[in-house]
Design a protein around this motif. Structure first.
Motif, PDB file in Angstrom:
ATOM      1  N   ALA A 194      50.778  25.139 -22.801  1.00 47.60           N
ATOM      2  CA  ALA A 194      49.720  24.267 -22.297  1.00 47.60           C
ATOM      3  C   ALA A 194      50.048  22.805 -22.581  1.00 47.60           C
ATOM      4  O   ALA A 194      49.864  21.934 -21.727  1.00 47.60           O
ATOM      5  CB  ALA A 194      48.388  24.645 -22.928  1.00 47.60           C
ATOM      6  N   TYR A 195      50.556  22.530 -23.761  1.00 49.36           N
ATOM      7  CA  TYR A 195      50.881  21.151 -24.122  1.00 49.36           C
ATOM      8  C   TYR A 195      52.035  20.631 -23.274  1.00 49.36           C
ATOM      9  O   TYR A 195      52.056  19.470 -22.879  1.00 49.36           O
ATOM     10  CB  TYR A 195      51.223  21.064 -25.611  1.00 49.36           C
ATOM     11  N   ARG A 196      52.995  21.490 -22.968  1.00 50.29           N
ATOM     12  CA  ARG A 196      54.106  21.083 -22.097  1.00 50.29           C
ATOM     13  C   ARG A 196      53.596  20.717 -20.707  1.00 50.29           C
ATOM     14  O   ARG A 196      54.051  19.746 -20.107  1.00 50.29           O
ATOM     15  CB  ARG A 196      55.143  22.197 -22.007  1.00 50.29           C
ATOM     16  N   ARG A 197      52.655  21.495 -20.192  1.00 48.67           N
ATOM     17  CA  ARG A 197      52.074  21.186 -18.875  1.00 48.67           C
ATOM     18  C   ARG A 197      51.366  19.838 -18.892  1.00 48.67           C
ATOM     19  O   ARG A 197      51.523  19.036 -17.974  1.00 48.67           O
ATOM     20  CB  ARG A 197      51.074  22.265 -18.466  1.00 48.67           C
ATOM     21  N   VAL A 198      50.587  19.618 -19.924  1.00 47.92           N
ATOM     22  CA  VAL A 198      49.855  18.349 -20.027  1.00 47.92           C
ATOM     23  C   VAL A 198      50.839  17.193 -20.138  1.00 47.92           C
ATOM     24  O   VAL A 198      50.675  16.151 -19.490  1.00 47.92           O
ATOM     25  CB  VAL A 198      48.879  18.377 -21.230  1.00 47.92           C
ATOM     26  N   ALA A 199      51.889  17.355 -20.938  1.00 52.33           N
ATOM     27  CA  ALA A 199      52.882  16.295 -21.110  1.00 52.33           C
ATOM     28  C   ALA A 199      53.584  15.998 -19.782  1.00 52.33           C
ATOM     29  O   ALA A 199      53.818  14.833 -19.447  1.00 52.33           O
ATOM     30  CB  ALA A 199      53.898  16.698 -22.179  1.00 52.33           C
ATOM     31  N   ALA A 200      53.907  17.033 -19.023  1.00 44.19           N
ATOM     32  CA  ALA A 200      54.565  16.837 -17.729  1.00 44.19           C
ATOM     33  C   ALA A 200      53.640  16.089 -16.770  1.00 44.19           C
ATOM     34  O   ALA A 200      54.091  15.209 -16.023  1.00 44.19           O
ATOM     35  CB  ALA A 200      54.960  18.182 -17.136  1.00 44.19           C
ATOM     36  N   LYS A 201      52.356  16.413 -16.808  1.00 42.96           N
ATOM     37  CA  LYS A 201      51.388  15.734 -15.946  1.00 42.96           C
ATOM     38  C   LYS A 201      51.269  14.254 -16.345  1.00 42.96           C
ATOM     39  O   LYS A 201      51.139  13.385 -15.495  1.00 42.96           O
ATOM     40  CB  LYS A 201      50.031  16.438 -16.050  1.00 42.96           C
ATOM     41  N   LEU A 202      51.336  13.960 -17.638  1.00 43.60           N
ATOM     42  CA  LEU A 202      51.215  12.579 -18.091  1.00 43.60           C
ATOM     43  C   LEU A 202      52.455  11.752 -17.772  1.00 43.60           C
ATOM     44  O   LEU A 202      52.368  10.534 -17.602  1.00 43.60           O
ATOM     45  CB  LEU A 202      50.955  12.539 -19.603  1.00 43.60           C
ATOM     46  N   ARG A 203      53.607  12.382 -17.677  1.00 45.66           N
ATOM     47  CA  ARG A 203      54.846  11.657 -17.379  1.00 45.66           C
ATOM     48  C   ARG A 203      54.904  11.175 -15.939  1.00 45.66           C
ATOM     49  O   ARG A 203      55.646  10.266 -15.608  1.00 45.66           O
ATOM     50  CB  ARG A 203      56.055  12.534 -17.664  1.00 45.66           C
ATOM     51  N   LYS A 204      54.164  11.821 -15.040  1.00 45.43           N
ATOM     52  CA  LYS A 204      54.204  11.471 -13.603  1.00 45.43           C
ATOM     53  C   LYS A 204      53.588  10.136 -13.340  1.00 45.43           C
ATOM     54  O   LYS A 204      52.807   9.584 -13.956  1.00 45.43           O
ATOM     55  CB  LYS A 204      53.465  12.524 -12.786  1.00 45.43           C
ATOM     56  N   ARG A 215      41.922  23.113 -23.760  1.00 46.93           N
ATOM     57  CA  ARG A 215      41.131  23.615 -22.622  1.00 46.93           C
ATOM     58  C   ARG A 215      41.941  24.606 -21.785  1.00 46.93           C
ATOM     59  O   ARG A 215      41.424  25.623 -21.345  1.00 46.93           O
ATOM     60  CB  ARG A 215      40.668  22.444 -21.743  1.00 46.93           C
ATOM     61  N   LEU A 216      43.219  24.278 -21.562  1.00 44.89           N
ATOM     62  CA  LEU A 216      44.083  25.189 -20.805  1.00 44.89           C
ATOM     63  C   LEU A 216      44.278  26.511 -21.537  1.00 44.89           C
ATOM     64  O   LEU A 216      44.308  27.576 -20.910  1.00 44.89           O
ATOM     65  CB  LEU A 216      45.443  24.544 -20.546  1.00 44.89           C
ATOM     66  N   VAL A 217      44.417  26.460 -22.844  1.00 49.78           N
ATOM     67  CA  VAL A 217      44.577  27.677 -23.633  1.00 49.78           C
ATOM     68  C   VAL A 217      43.379  28.587 -23.447  1.00 49.78           C
ATOM     69  O   VAL A 217      43.514  29.792 -23.212  1.00 49.78           O
ATOM     70  CB  VAL A 217      44.781  27.331 -25.129  1.00 49.78           C
ATOM     71  N   VAL A 218      42.194  28.017 -23.518  1.00 47.07           N
ATOM     72  CA  VAL A 218      40.972  28.813 -23.384  1.00 47.07           C
ATOM     73  C   VAL A 218      40.795  29.297 -21.946  1.00 47.07           C
ATOM     74  O   VAL A 218      40.487  30.459 -21.709  1.00 47.07           O
ATOM     75  CB  VAL A 218      39.745  27.985 -23.846  1.00 47.07           C
ATOM     76  N   ALA A 219      41.021  28.421 -20.984  1.00 44.81           N
ATOM     77  CA  ALA A 219      40.776  28.767 -19.580  1.00 44.81           C
ATOM     78  C   ALA A 219      41.794  29.760 -19.034  1.00 44.81           C
ATOM     79  O   ALA A 219      41.436  30.687 -18.305  1.00 44.81           O
ATOM     80  CB  ALA A 219      40.780  27.498 -18.728  1.00 44.81           C
ATOM     81  N   GLU A 220      43.065  29.571 -19.388  1.00 42.79           N
ATOM     82  CA  GLU A 220      44.114  30.401 -18.795  1.00 42.79           C
ATOM     83  C   GLU A 220      44.707  31.422 -19.754  1.00 42.79           C
ATOM     84  O   GLU A 220      45.500  32.262 -19.351  1.00 42.79           O
ATOM     85  CB  GLU A 220      45.228  29.504 -18.242  1.00 42.79           C
ATOM     86  N   GLY A 221      44.366  31.324 -21.026  1.00 41.96           N
ATOM     87  CA  GLY A 221      44.882  32.275 -22.007  1.00 41.96           C
ATOM     88  C   GLY A 221      46.374  32.141 -22.263  1.00 41.96           C
ATOM     89  O   GLY A 221      47.040  33.116 -22.596  1.00 41.96           O
ATOM     90  N   PRO A 251      49.769  30.278 -24.268  1.00 43.83           N
ATOM     91  CA  PRO A 251      50.043  29.712 -25.599  1.00 43.83           C
ATOM     92  C   PRO A 251      49.877  28.190 -25.594  1.00 43.83           C
ATOM     93  O   PRO A 251      50.108  27.525 -24.577  1.00 43.83           O
ATOM     94  CB  PRO A 251      51.504  30.086 -25.869  1.00 43.83           C
ATOM     95  N   PHE A 252      49.500  27.658 -26.737  1.00 40.76           N
ATOM     96  CA  PHE A 252      49.269  26.213 -26.847  1.00 40.76           C
ATOM     97  C   PHE A 252      50.516  25.426 -26.488  1.00 40.76           C
ATOM     98  O   PHE A 252      50.439  24.392 -25.820  1.00 40.76           O
ATOM     99  CB  PHE A 252      48.805  25.855 -28.265  1.00 40.76           C
ATOM    100  N   ARG A 253      51.673  25.903 -26.927  1.00 38.46           N
ATOM    101  CA  ARG A 253      52.921  25.189 -26.642  1.00 38.46           C
ATOM    102  C   ARG A 253      53.133  25.007 -25.143  1.00 38.46           C
ATOM    103  O   ARG A 253      53.482  23.924 -24.681  1.00 38.46           O
ATOM    104  CB  ARG A 253      54.088  25.951 -27.260  1.00 38.46           C
TER     105      ARG A 253
END
Length: 84
Positions: free
Chosen positions: A74-84, A62-68, A70-72
């Motif tokens: 976007a996945y790092r952002r999601v992983a950081a959010k999940l670690r909190k 979703r982040l890739v499509v919304a913000e354009g 790279p997947f890598r």
């Protein structure tokens, strides 16, 4: 196993025959008991917990499509959010 079927007598193919048929027999025996096992299943929804990271790749897409981005990234952002 042979890449191509040879002509004539081939011992390798005879050696594969028993394990193949044994596997088929075991699969059929398993399928015979499967209906009874499925009807006896009970799910306790209170005991089922899904890990929050189960949808991490979907969120990253979703982040890739919304913000354009790279997947890598976007996945790092999601992983950081999940670690909190």
């Amino acid at each position: 196993m042979c890449a191509k079927l040879p002509s004539g007598y081939q011992r390798d193919l005879q050696l594969l025959k028993f394990p193949l048929f044994r596997g088929i027999d075991l699969a059929l025996a398993t399928l015979d008991i499967l209906p009874s096992a499925i009807t006896a299943l009970e799910f306790r929804s209170a005991a089922i917990r899904l890990d929050p990271g189960i949808h991490a790749a979907e969120e990253a897409n979703r982040l890739v499509v919304a913000e354009g981005i790279p997947f890598r990234e976007a996945y790092r952002r999601v992983a950081a959010k999940l670690r909190k």
